[in-house]
Design an enzyme around this catalytic site. Sequence first.
Site, PDB file in Angstrom:
ATOM      1  N   CYS A 187      -0.715   0.348   9.472  1.00 23.15           N
ATOM      2  CA  CYS A 187      -0.865   1.723   8.992  1.00 23.15           C
ATOM      3  C   CYS A 187      -2.270   1.985   8.484  1.00 23.15           C
ATOM      4  O   CYS A 187      -2.903   2.961   8.863  1.00 23.15           O
ATOM      5  CB  CYS A 187       0.176   2.020   7.914  1.00 23.15           C
ATOM      6  SG  CYS A 187       1.801   2.166   8.639  1.00 23.15           S
ATOM      7  N   HIS A 188      -2.766   1.124   7.585  1.00 20.22           N
ATOM      8  CA  HIS A 188      -4.111   1.348   7.068  1.00 20.22           C
ATOM      9  C   HIS A 188      -4.881   0.042   7.012  1.00 20.22           C
ATOM     10  O   HIS A 188      -5.863  -0.086   6.298  1.00 20.22           O
ATOM     11  CB  HIS A 188      -4.059   2.022   5.696  1.00 20.22           C
ATOM     12  CG  HIS A 188      -3.044   3.125   5.644  1.00 20.22           C
ATOM     13  ND1 HIS A 188      -1.782   2.943   5.164  1.00 20.22           N
ATOM     14  CD2 HIS A 188      -3.098   4.390   6.086  1.00 20.22           C
ATOM     15  CE1 HIS A 188      -1.087   4.068   5.293  1.00 20.22           C
ATOM     16  NE2 HIS A 188      -1.861   4.955   5.855  1.00 20.22           N
ATOM     17  N   GLY A 189      -4.373  -0.969   7.759  1.00 20.50           N
ATOM     18  CA  GLY A 189      -5.138  -2.203   7.927  1.00 20.50           C
ATOM     19  C   GLY A 189      -5.139  -3.163   6.751  1.00 20.50           C
ATOM     20  O   GLY A 189      -6.201  -3.590   6.312  1.00 20.50           O
ATOM     21  N   HIS A 225       0.858  -1.180   0.000  1.00 17.21           N
ATOM     22  CA  HIS A 225       0.000   0.000   0.000  1.00 17.21           C
ATOM     23  C   HIS A 225       0.896   1.232   0.000  1.00 17.21           C
ATOM     24  O   HIS A 225       1.211   1.765  -1.051  1.00 17.21           O
ATOM     25  CB  HIS A 225      -0.963  -0.032   1.201  1.00 17.21           C
ATOM     26  CG  HIS A 225      -1.895   1.137   1.250  1.00 17.21           C
ATOM     27  ND1 HIS A 225      -2.110   1.852   2.404  1.00 17.21           N
ATOM     28  CD2 HIS A 225      -2.643   1.699   0.298  1.00 17.21           C
ATOM     29  CE1 HIS A 225      -2.974   2.822   2.124  1.00 17.21           C
ATOM     30  NE2 HIS A 225      -3.314   2.754   0.866  1.00 17.21           N
TER      31      HIS A 225
END
Lengths: 185, 408
Positions: free
Chosen positions: A149-151, A125
């Site tokens: 960080c963003h799953g 990502h």
Amino acid sequence: MADTAKPGSAAGVHDDANRRDFLFLLTGAAGAIGTASAVWPLISSMNPAADVLALSSTEVNLAPVQVGQAITVVWRGKPVFVRHRTPEEIASAEKVNLKDLPDPKPDSERVKKPEWLIVVGVCTHLGCVPLGQKLGDPRGDYGGWFCPCHGSHYDTSGRIRKGPAPANLAVPGYTFVTDTSIRIG
Amino acid sequence: MSATPSLLDNKLVKWFDQRLPIVSTMHHAGMEYPTPKNLTYWWNFGSLAGFMLVVMMVTGIFLAMHYTPHVDYAFASVERIMRDVNYGWLIRYIHMNGGSMFFVVVYIHVFRGLYYGSYKSPREVLWWLGIVILLLMMATAFMGYVLPWGQMSFWGATVITNLFSAFPLVGNWIVTLLWGGFSVDNPTLNRFFSLHYLLPFVIAAVVFLHIWALHTTKSNNPLGIEANGPQDTIPFHPYYTVKDLYGIGVFLIFYSLFVFFAPNALGDAANYIPANPLQTPPHIVPEWYFLPYYAILRSIPNKLLGVLAMFGSILILFLLPWLDTSRVRSARFRPIYKLVFWVFVICCVALTWAGGKPPEGLALWVARIGTIYYFLHFLVFMPLIGWFERPLALPKSISAPVLAGGKA
Ligand code: HEM
Ligand code: FES
């Protein structure tokens, strides 16, 4: 030039205008090409330099890594995850239906020996280092890695299963030097 | 105005000015400039922004005398500035908090423009130049934050540079070009320092154009109507020079409270841990002024769409002069737009809050709804409201309402 063109003659004016247009375009083109070739080295200088490209390959001794354990090594400034997979982890990675994968790749294409999974530990990502290497780390819903960080959730083959990351964890180029050691890069 | 003695009466100055008309130009732009006489304190924030740019350049140049742009020394050199360099702590805290203050001022300046319709004809180019300045400021602040080479510096740089990899075809090429290697590393730090030094000077050049455009179209004002003539304006000096100076004084009190009493309140403690490329901190957050965009990025579970929405949230401002269909500038005379404006402000505050929280539960939903509302505001509400809203009657001139009030 003003002298050679006959003043008042339409043909003369026309000729002159054509010649000037041509010279103007020629000068413009020469200027543009010149500028572009001057800018190119500047842009190119921002790309990785020769010493950066020459960063050596990394050798890893696998012997001390027990089944179920994982180690992190550094290659080209990035973490590389080396995981000695358990039979259950291998089985769960192999039996997945490829249709369920956002980035479909069979486990067999991602490993040289099924018990050793070697992937670049950089979330596809936005580049965080996913958790799951240490005992007690969250490993996500699929038993591989979890990027806080963003799953993003990765499975036991390092493939993306859930979350915003678009691709599987990259497999670096590596070779088995002996049965228990590899060279990455 | 010819009655007041001016510098140009001096023979020597006149001699010089005839050869380089800098004195008369400055006099024209900084003193005579006919300014609407009804400007409120919301009009102080432009000069405050200019003041902050100077503060950042001056403190930055002195920091650069002590700073070392190398992964092995950067963190230590900043700590040396804090502990050993005379007044180094002061210079750094002014610069560090100055980044935040700069954004506070500029955001208020932008919202002022949104409220009073300052982006509308004939001020479109002026508005565009403002957005260009905002974008350059963001790039500058982002690269500045990388320089101390703490954990947030490193991981912020990693996440933000990776944003560009979302673009198809050219994405990875751009990222490698930004890094100068295979990850954020020494070449990255070096070029960020170079660009962090350069961009503020580019900003100064765009500010010059911004003010040039301002002086061509003249200032908007709280009524949003044009000045009809000299009876509606006053010279910039002394009326607005003194008002701007007073504003700077009040602002400096606010700024000093942070510098002297809470210098790290706006920062992240993780940036006092040296960068470690092998360990991501559990919760990566950018500086507060980037949180709304970060919330928008994370609210969309697709990498490319998230990145596009994030960039789009600022780029959409370029289209504002056409998205707003109302012929009336000032929200004072636009009952519906006024309401929607304040809901939009709340939306931005909510996005800022959500951007600072881990993307789960309530924060994720606030971010998602906020993102949808943000774009609805510009793409649907602005065009529609301008079309069906019935604005209140506009005053005949800037002077009219005041004179009427005086008589009553
Ligand atoms: C638009 C104007 C500017 C903005 C918004 C800005 C922003 C920032 C920010 C946010 C930091 C990180 C502070 C920290 O966390 O320690 C920083 C650091 C730094 N900036 Fe700037 N800056 C600006 C102009 C300049 C200029 C003109 C220079 C001069 C060359 C400069 C030199 C530095 C240096 C050397 C550092 C590293 C030292 C430190 O971290 O305190 N900056 N900047
Ligand atoms: S960087 Fe891993 S989920 Fe965003």
